[in-house]
Design a protein around this motif. Structure first.
Motif, PDB file in Angstrom:
ATOM      1  N   GLU A  96      91.625 -90.972  -2.320  1.00  0.00           N
ATOM      2  CA  GLU A  96      91.912 -90.528  -0.955  1.00  0.00           C
ATOM      3  C   GLU A  96      91.374 -89.115  -0.737  1.00  0.00           C
ATOM      4  OE1 GLU A  96      96.113 -90.925  -0.504  1.00  0.00           O
ATOM      5  OE2 GLU A  96      96.075 -93.119  -0.481  1.00  0.00           O
ATOM      6  N   ALA A 122      89.777 -92.372   8.484  1.00  0.00           N
ATOM      7  CA  ALA A 122      91.138 -92.831   8.758  1.00  0.00           C
ATOM      8  C   ALA A 122      91.299 -94.312   8.415  1.00  0.00           C
ATOM      9  CB  ALA A 122      91.482 -92.581  10.226  1.00  0.00           C
ATOM     10  N   ALA A 123      90.306 -95.115   8.774  1.00  0.00           N
ATOM     11  CA  ALA A 123      90.373 -96.551   8.491  1.00  0.00           C
ATOM     12  C   ALA A 123      90.354 -96.816   6.987  1.00  0.00           C
ATOM     13  CB  ALA A 123      89.207 -97.268   9.169  1.00  0.00           C
ATOM     14  N   TYR A 124      89.529 -96.068   6.268  1.00  0.00           N
ATOM     15  CA  TYR A 124      89.424 -96.288   4.819  1.00  0.00           C
ATOM     16  C   TYR A 124      90.669 -95.783   4.094  1.00  0.00           C
ATOM     17  CZ  TYR A 124      87.192 -96.881   0.283  1.00  0.00           C
ATOM     18  OH  TYR A 124      86.890 -97.292  -0.992  1.00  0.00           O
ATOM     19  N   LEU A 125      91.238 -94.694   4.556  1.00  0.00           N
ATOM     20  CA  LEU A 125      92.472 -94.197   3.944  1.00  0.00           C
ATOM     21  C   LEU A 125      93.600 -95.214   4.079  1.00  0.00           C
ATOM     22  CD1 LEU A 125      92.509 -90.411   4.946  1.00  0.00           C
ATOM     23  CD2 LEU A 125      91.965 -91.411   2.717  1.00  0.00           C
ATOM     24  N   ASN A 126      93.632 -95.935   5.181  1.00  0.00           N
ATOM     25  CA  ASN A 126      94.636 -96.992   5.346  1.00  0.00           C
ATOM     26  C   ASN A 126      94.455 -98.081   4.292  1.00  0.00           C
ATOM     27  OD1 ASN A 126      95.964 -95.854   7.534  1.00  0.00           O
ATOM     28  ND2 ASN A 126      94.662 -96.871   9.050  1.00  0.00           N
ATOM     29  N   LYS A 127      93.208 -98.438   4.008  1.00  0.00           N
ATOM     30  CA  LYS A 127      92.928 -99.452   2.985  1.00  0.00           C
ATOM     31  C   LYS A 127      93.342 -98.957   1.598  1.00  0.00           C
ATOM     32  CE  LYS A 127      89.012-101.581   5.407  1.00  0.00           C
ATOM     33  NZ  LYS A 127      87.556-101.890   5.335  1.00  0.00           N
ATOM     34  N   ASN A 129      95.632 -96.758   0.937  1.00  0.00           N
ATOM     35  CA  ASN A 129      97.089 -96.697   0.895  1.00  0.00           C
ATOM     36  C   ASN A 129      97.684 -98.066   0.574  1.00  0.00           C
ATOM     37  OD1 ASN A 129      99.679 -95.319   1.341  1.00  0.00           O
ATOM     38  ND2 ASN A 129      99.805 -96.566   3.184  1.00  0.00           N
ATOM     39  N   GLU A 130      97.132 -99.109   1.165  1.00  0.00           N
ATOM     40  CA  GLU A 130      97.598-100.467   0.873  1.00  0.00           C
ATOM     41  C   GLU A 130      97.287-100.850  -0.570  1.00  0.00           C
ATOM     42  OE1 GLU A 130      99.486-102.510   2.765  1.00  0.00           O
ATOM     43  OE2 GLU A 130      99.631-100.708   4.014  1.00  0.00           O
TER      44      GLU A 130
END
Length: 252
Positions: A96, A122-127, A129-130
């Motif tokens: 991250e 932002a989109a990649y950080l969400n991935k 995090n999951e």
């Protein structure tokens, strides 16, 4: 970038606004690799180089043009003589930070697309995090939380999920382990009932098998580099999931 995992993180941020590439191919040893003339020629056209540490992949700088911007993910502490462990990409939580650092570097050289890079980040950080949540779940109910690593690559992963590295056979920057250090690892493994030895995917495992026999354990192959041509390790998220699933299965 020098290694595929950092490249794959970068391409998720770059989208179609930049064209990243990596130097060290799958299966190669990042510590000893020398680029082919064709790769060296391609490096002369680079405008932004993102390395891990100067000790790990700073050698690439000698192939770069003077105009190229140089950024490193790990900067040495002032006055420190300690060589940082470069394998930060083997931690999703560090990934991250890598993604954010790459986005900042891109913004410096391409200010016109700041909004684009930040949206992709932002989109990649969400991935990520999951992915972190998934991996944490894999290690939640393992019978053991300890393993021996052959190469000093998995410290960051262990720290993320409260795993214990019961010994490291080959330290960063060292060619071989001493007889004394091997004995200490064996003694601890027997005392603490450590049964898993982690080696690199393409490593020669004859010595590891001898050690495994001594502690009545098993040798597990993990992949620290990834392979864009594989089905299960063809991007960073798949790579880390593969490693976590493989290690968690061995620790059960």
């Amino acid at each position: 970038m020098s290694v595929f995992p950092v490249y794959d993180i970068a391409r998720n941020i770059c989208g179609d606004k930049a064209f990243p590439f990596f130097v060290i191919p799958a299966g190669a040893d990042p510590h000893t690799f020398e680029p082919l003339p064709s790769v060296a020629s391609e490096l002369r056209n680079v405008s932004l180089f993102i390395g891990v540490t100067r000790e790990f992949d700073g050698w690439i700088e000698r192939y770069l043009p003077e105009r190229a911007v140089r950024r490193y993910l790990i900067s040495p502490d002032a006055g420190s003589t300690h060589t940082a462990n470069p394998h930060i990409w083997l931690s999703v939580r560090q990934a991250e930070k890598i993604a954010a650092s790459i986005a900042r570097s891109l913004e410096m050289v391409d200010a016109a697309n700041i909004g684009y890079y930040r949206k992709n980040l932002a989109a990649y950080l969400n991935k990520l995090n999951e992915l972190d949540k998934t991996i944490a779940g894999l290690f939640k109910n393992t019978r053991s939380t300890s393993f021996i690593q052959w190469h000093e690559a998995w410290n960051y992963l262990a720290a993320d999920y409260n795993l214990t590295i019961a010994g490291t056979v080959q330290r960063e920057g060292s060619d071989r382990a001493s007889v004394r250090s091997i004995k200490e690892i064996v003694d601890r493994a027997k005392r603490d009932r450590v049964r898993v030895i982690v080696v690199s995917l393409n490593a020669e495992i004859k010595a590891a098998l001898v050690l495994a026999n001594e502690i009545r354990g098993t040798v597990v192959r993990l992949d620290g580099i990834g392979d864009p041509d594989s089905d299960d390790r063809s991007n960073y998220i798949k790579l880390m999931l593969y490693n976590a699933q493989t290690l968690a299965a061995a620790l059960r």
